[in-house]
Write a protein that holds these residues in place. Structure first.
Motif, short mmCIF file in Angstrom:
data_model
loop_
_atom_site.label_atom_id
_atom_site.label_comp_id
_atom_site.label_asym_id
_atom_site.label_seq_id
_atom_site.Cartn_x
_atom_site.Cartn_y
_atom_site.Cartn_z
N TYR A 30 -1.46 -23.86 22.77
CA TYR A 30 -1.79 -23.09 21.58
C TYR A 30 -0.58 -22.29 21.10
O TYR A 30 0.17 -21.72 21.90
CB TYR A 30 -2.95 -22.13 21.86
N ARG A 31 -0.44 -22.23 19.77
CA ARG A 31 0.62 -21.44 19.13
C ARG A 31 -0.04 -20.41 18.23
O ARG A 31 -0.81 -20.77 17.33
CB ARG A 31 1.54 -22.35 18.31
N ILE A 32 0.23 -19.15 18.49
CA ILE A 32 -0.32 -18.05 17.70
C ILE A 32 0.82 -17.48 16.87
O ILE A 32 1.79 -16.94 17.41
CB ILE A 32 -0.93 -16.95 18.60
N ALA A 33 0.72 -17.59 15.55
CA ALA A 33 1.80 -17.17 14.67
C ALA A 33 1.30 -16.05 13.76
O ALA A 33 0.34 -16.22 13.01
CB ALA A 33 2.30 -18.34 13.84
N GLU A 34 1.96 -14.92 13.86
CA GLU A 34 1.70 -13.81 12.95
C GLU A 34 2.38 -14.12 11.62
O GLU A 34 3.52 -14.53 11.60
CB GLU A 34 2.28 -12.52 13.57
N LYS A 35 1.67 -13.94 10.52
CA LYS A 35 2.24 -14.29 9.23
C LYS A 35 3.31 -13.28 8.79
O LYS A 35 3.24 -12.10 9.13
CB LYS A 35 1.13 -14.38 8.17
N ASP A 36 4.30 -13.80 8.06
CA ASP A 36 5.36 -12.94 7.54
C ASP A 36 4.76 -11.94 6.56
O ASP A 36 3.77 -12.22 5.87
CB ASP A 36 6.42 -13.77 6.83
N ARG A 37 5.40 -10.77 6.49
CA ARG A 37 4.94 -9.75 5.56
C ARG A 37 6.11 -9.27 4.70
O ARG A 37 7.27 -9.33 5.14
CB ARG A 37 4.35 -8.56 6.33
N PRO A 38 5.82 -8.78 3.48
CA PRO A 38 6.90 -8.23 2.65
C PRO A 38 7.57 -7.07 3.37
O PRO A 38 6.95 -6.37 4.18
CB PRO A 38 6.16 -7.75 1.39
N GLY A 39 8.84 -6.86 3.08
CA GLY A 39 9.58 -5.77 3.71
C GLY A 39 9.11 -4.40 3.24
O GLY A 39 8.25 -4.28 2.36
N ARG A 40 9.71 -3.36 3.79
CA ARG A 40 9.30 -1.98 3.47
C ARG A 40 9.51 -1.68 2.00
O ARG A 40 10.57 -1.96 1.43
CB ARG A 40 10.10 -1.00 4.32
N PHE A 41 8.49 -1.12 1.38
CA PHE A 41 8.54 -0.78 -0.03
C PHE A 41 9.35 0.49 -0.23
O PHE A 41 9.13 1.50 0.43
CB PHE A 41 7.11 -0.59 -0.56
N ASN A 42 10.31 0.46 -1.16
CA ASN A 42 11.20 1.59 -1.42
C ASN A 42 10.55 2.51 -2.46
O ASN A 42 10.71 2.34 -3.67
CB ASN A 42 12.55 1.07 -1.92
N VAL A 43 9.80 3.49 -1.95
CA VAL A 43 9.07 4.40 -2.83
C VAL A 43 10.02 5.22 -3.69
O VAL A 43 9.78 5.45 -4.89
CB VAL A 43 8.17 5.34 -1.99
N GLU A 44 11.14 5.66 -3.09
CA GLU A 44 12.10 6.49 -3.83
C GLU A 44 12.65 5.75 -5.03
O GLU A 44 12.79 6.31 -6.14
CB GLU A 44 13.24 6.93 -2.90
N LYS A 45 12.97 4.48 -4.84
CA LYS A 45 13.51 3.67 -5.95
C LYS A 45 12.46 3.48 -7.03
O LYS A 45 12.77 3.52 -8.22
CB LYS A 45 13.98 2.32 -5.42
N ALA A 46 11.21 3.28 -6.60
CA ALA A 46 10.12 3.11 -7.57
C ALA A 46 9.94 4.37 -8.41
O ALA A 46 9.76 4.30 -9.64
CB ALA A 46 8.83 2.76 -6.84
N LYS A 47 10.00 5.54 -7.76
CA LYS A 47 9.88 6.80 -8.49
C LYS A 47 11.04 6.99 -9.46
O LYS A 47 10.85 7.45 -10.59
CB LYS A 47 9.83 7.97 -7.50
N ALA A 48 12.25 6.63 -9.01
CA ALA A 48 13.43 6.76 -9.86
C ALA A 48 13.32 5.90 -11.11
O ALA A 48 13.87 6.25 -12.17
CB ALA A 48 14.68 6.41 -9.07
N LEU A 49 12.62 4.78 -11.01
CA LEU A 49 12.43 3.90 -12.16
C LEU A 49 11.27 4.34 -13.04
O LEU A 49 10.97 3.71 -14.05
CB LEU A 49 12.19 2.46 -11.67
N GLY A 50 10.60 5.42 -12.62
CA GLY A 50 9.50 5.94 -13.40
C GLY A 50 8.24 5.10 -13.32
O GLY A 50 7.41 5.10 -14.24
N ILE A 51 8.07 4.39 -12.22
CA ILE A 51 6.88 3.56 -12.05
C ILE A 51 5.75 4.45 -11.54
O ILE A 51 5.89 5.13 -10.52
CB ILE A 51 7.14 2.43 -11.04
N PRO A 52 4.63 4.48 -12.23
CA PRO A 52 3.53 5.36 -11.81
C PRO A 52 2.92 4.89 -10.48
O PRO A 52 2.72 3.68 -10.29
CB PRO A 52 2.51 5.23 -12.95
#
Length: 332
Positions: free
Chosen positions: A160-182
């Motif tokens: 048996y092979r148990i594979a955890e699925k890939d996940r998106p990397g860490r979300f950059n909250v500071e960059k999102a705020k700097a872009l004015g994204i609500p």
């Protein structure tokens, strides 16, 4: 508060293996027969791989909660891998465990469960479901994919092979705020890598606001088998390969006759598959302490081929580490 959040994040990604039985064929004073538990505390679930006689006693001696048992994967129908199954399932029912249990295994597993239930007057109702496996994907959800491959043994046996699925990397909250994204639902969409059109018409790509993709961890469990290409195939680039090592190299003839692996065969699979760590298990009682050869000799043999090898023993636990990019995200 910050430390609590970091601790919760670490707990949410624990993938821990615990060996409940590491002997082949029959139990010994220090080793029970085959069973390995995979603990997924973020889901409140335990997955079991094989269930030799006495497994429920081993669970009671461990820190694993039987009430969290959710799935059991059986490699093959030899007694040292299934004789503990009915007792464990029955005890879970008598304890009032309401959680259903899914069983996965070769053709004949369902007949075995039905026969044992009939003659022991044990009734599971719809609580226990049996799934007959074939090479390929046997289970999948949003986080994990479990697949299997046919190994080479005296009767049909699956790895048996148990594979955890890939996940998106860490979300950059500071960059999102700097872009004015609500903040709010949009942040979730962007973290998932989606492209979002804002109210002002700007198009924002989630991948531009996330770190490197977090690669999922991979665990492979191979027993019983002699060396075969199928084991190499399903073990490709696994973080951890659990592989049987019933015999020492000098007893290779016995391994070929009985279609089991030697320590060197297990190491060769690990090397050919490019795994990160090999953990050997399923040792013949002939290598008990005090005999001409013991399991430490098997470890030396394996490490001569694949240095990053460990020996399993009953109640040995190992937490599969997150990949490096995950670790950096965790402390940032």
């Amino acid at each position: 508060m910050c430390q609590d959040r970091k601790r919760e994040k670490r707990m949410s990604t624990v993938v821990e293996i615990t060996f409940l039985g590491t002997s082949s064929g029959v139990p010994t004073r220090s080793r029970n027969v085959s069973s390995v538990a995979l603990r997924l505390p973020q889901r409140g679930e335990v997955w079991l791989f094989d269930c030799g006689e006495g497994t429920q006693h081993q669970l009671l001696r461990s820190e694993i909660k039987t009430s969290q048992l959710r799935r059991i994967f059986i490699t093959h129908l030899h007694g040292d891998h299934i004789f503990g199954l009915m007792g464990l399932l029955a005890s879970c029912g008598l304890a009032g465990t309401a959680q259903p249990v899914d069983l996965y295994g070769p053709t004949g597993l369902k007949d075995y469960i039905q026969a044992c239930s009939k003659y022991s007057y044990t009734h599971f109702g719809n609580r226990v479901q049996v799934h007959t496996v074939q090479p390929g994907v046997v289970y999948e959800d949003e986080e994990y994919t479990v697949s299997c491959g046919l190994l080479k043994h005296r009767i049909p046996a699956y790895g048996y092979r148990i594979a955890e699925k890939d996940r998106p990397g860490r979300f950059n909250v500071e960059k999102a705020k700097a872009l004015g994204i609500p903040p709010g639902r949009i942040y979730g969409q962007l973290k998932n890598g989606e492209t979002v059109t804002l109210a002002d018409g700007r198009i924002i790509r989630g991948q531009d606001l996330c770190g490197p993709t977090e690669s999922g961890r991979k665990l492979v469990y191979c027993t019983d088998t002699v060396f075969c290409e199928s084991a190499v195939e399903i073990a490709q680039e696994a973080d951890v390969l659990i592989h049987e090592a019933t015999f020492a190299h000098q007893d290779a003839q016995l391994a070929f006759e009985r279609l089991h692996s030697t320590s060197t065969m297990a190491a060769q699979v690990a090397l050919a598959a490019g795994v990160k760590l090999l953990i050997m298990t399923h040792f013949s009682p002939r290598y008990a302490p005090g005999n001409e050869l013991d399991v430490n000799n098997l470890l030396e043999e394996a490490r001569a081929i694949f240095p990053n090898t460990k020996l399993a023993y009953d109640f040995f636990s190992y937490e599969i580490p997150r990949h490096r990019s995950d670790q950096l995200a965790e402390i940032s």
